[in-house]
Design an enzyme around this catalytic site. Sequence first.
Site, PDB file in Angstrom:
ATOM      1  N   THR A  75       0.845  -1.191   0.000  1.00  0.00           N
ATOM      2  CA  THR A  75       0.000   0.000   0.000  1.00  0.00           C
ATOM      3  C   THR A  75       0.884   1.246   0.000  1.00  0.00           C
ATOM      4  O   THR A  75       2.105   1.149  -0.217  1.00  0.00           O
ATOM      5  CB  THR A  75      -1.027  -0.073   1.166  1.00  0.00           C
ATOM      6  OG1 THR A  75      -1.934   0.999   1.043  1.00  0.00           O
ATOM      7  CG2 THR A  75      -0.355  -0.047   2.536  1.00  0.00           C
ATOM      8  N   LYS A  79       3.273   1.411  -4.197  1.00  0.00           N
ATOM      9  CA  LYS A  79       2.649   0.617  -5.263  1.00  0.00           C
ATOM     10  C   LYS A  79       3.398   0.698  -6.596  1.00  0.00           C
ATOM     11  O   LYS A  79       3.339  -0.233  -7.392  1.00  0.00           O
ATOM     12  CB  LYS A  79       1.183   1.015  -5.434  1.00  0.00           C
ATOM     13  CG  LYS A  79       0.341   0.555  -4.254  1.00  0.00           C
ATOM     14  CD  LYS A  79      -1.129   0.861  -4.430  1.00  0.00           C
ATOM     15  CE  LYS A  79      -1.891   0.420  -3.182  1.00  0.00           C
ATOM     16  NZ  LYS A  79      -3.337   0.676  -3.280  1.00  0.00           N
ATOM     17  N   ASN A 100      -0.450  -4.092  -6.065  1.00  0.00           N
ATOM     18  CA  ASN A 100      -0.812  -4.124  -4.637  1.00  0.00           C
ATOM     19  C   ASN A 100      -0.699  -5.526  -4.049  1.00  0.00           C
ATOM     20  O   ASN A 100      -0.940  -5.720  -2.865  1.00  0.00           O
ATOM     21  CB  ASN A 100      -2.233  -3.579  -4.410  1.00  0.00           C
ATOM     22  CG  ASN A 100      -3.298  -4.608  -4.713  1.00  0.00           C
ATOM     23  OD1 ASN A 100      -3.118  -5.460  -5.583  1.00  0.00           O
ATOM     24  ND2 ASN A 100      -4.411  -4.535  -4.003  1.00  0.00           N
ATOM     25  N   ASP A 115      -6.855  -3.922  -6.631  1.00  0.00           N
ATOM     26  CA  ASP A 115      -7.615  -2.740  -6.188  1.00  0.00           C
ATOM     27  C   ASP A 115      -8.789  -2.450  -7.122  1.00  0.00           C
ATOM     28  O   ASP A 115      -9.888  -2.124  -6.666  1.00  0.00           O
ATOM     29  CB  ASP A 115      -6.698  -1.506  -6.137  1.00  0.00           C
ATOM     30  CG  ASP A 115      -5.786  -1.529  -4.928  1.00  0.00           C
ATOM     31  OD1 ASP A 115      -6.200  -2.058  -3.877  1.00  0.00           O
ATOM     32  OD2 ASP A 115      -4.664  -1.008  -5.033  1.00  0.00           O
ATOM     33  N   ALA A 141      -4.947  11.832  -9.061  1.00  0.00           N
ATOM     34  CA  ALA A 141      -4.231  11.168 -10.151  1.00  0.00           C
ATOM     35  C   ALA A 141      -2.943  10.525  -9.637  1.00  0.00           C
ATOM     36  O   ALA A 141      -1.961  10.405 -10.366  1.00  0.00           O
ATOM     37  CB  ALA A 141      -3.921  12.175 -11.258  1.00  0.00           C
ATOM     38  N   ALA A 144      -3.403   5.671  -6.127  1.00  0.00           N
ATOM     39  CA  ALA A 144      -4.725   5.096  -5.868  1.00  0.00           C
ATOM     40  C   ALA A 144      -5.614   5.225  -7.098  1.00  0.00           C
ATOM     41  O   ALA A 144      -6.296   4.275  -7.501  1.00  0.00           O
ATOM     42  CB  ALA A 144      -5.368   5.793  -4.665  1.00  0.00           C
TER      43      ALA A 144
END
Length: 286
Positions: A75, A79, A100, A115, A141, A144
């Site tokens: 996490t 990543k 991930n 994810d 952006a 995640a």
Amino acid sequence: MSEYASTHAADPDQIPRFAVFGSPIAHSRSPLIHRRFGEESGIALNYTAVECRAGELDAALAKFVHAGGRGANITMPHKFDALAACAAVSDRARRAGVVNTLRRDGDAWFGDNTDGSGLINDIAERHRIDLRSRRVLILGAGGAAQGVLPAVFDSGVDSIVICNRTPDRADRLADLIGEPTRVRTVYWDDLRDAGMFDLIINATSAGHGQGMMDLPFSLAGRRTVAYDLSYGTAALAFLAWARAAHCEHALDGLGMLVEQAADSFEVWHGIRPDTEAVYRELRAGA
Ligand code: ATR
């Protein structure tokens, strides 16, 4: 207790080791989720949370492998580095450009990204929300947003608009998909004129800091689903905005967390556990 200490009472050295690496990681729910999945599936496993600062992933993984590590979740903020650590990756991880989930295959890491599938499963299966033909706004952006973008794009939505405080990063993210008629970007200052969206995904880390984002209510309507990839206190400000904007659903990322964990569990153990019991347990304690 060492960072690799067993979560099982018996024969800790014999039990396959898994861990989540990130920073901050102390409040991660992943050890509990994977313990529950193991109990439910009858698979003995040792899953711990490892605090690991930016730039230290390779060293932490080497130590983990030495201690018998077989798989890992990755996490913030690792990543992108996790992708670089892999000898091979799944198609969905390659498309997302972030990893991930790591699985030790022989003497190398195989990387995956769960994810995106976790997010789509939570929205479409748990909440029974049909994503087809939806107009989607993604806020943020960073890693995640990048991790979920291909899965959102593939889920049948009509179009995606990406908005980021730093516009260049939004442009780069849109270019990853390479479908300019369906994925475009907008400046934050122009959100007021961007119209209404059916699904608004908060993929920023703003909720982890002090400032609340400036979001116009004109983005949302009574059919809008607002989804924060974070959960707990980090999601509170965005979800409060969503309720004030009269969104139909204001959802946090707890369901996504459980679903991506189940997909990671399947990558490691070949079985996808049922997610409902642990989701309810976490929700009750949230
Ligand atoms: P993550 O892995 O969580 O995505 P990241 O890669 O550091 O972390 O990205 C954080 C995202 O949150 C970025 O899109 C960031 O915007 P910038 O690219 O402009 O930095 C966004 N973000 C963080 N704090 C924010 C705030 N207060 N308002 C708006 N966007 C914010």
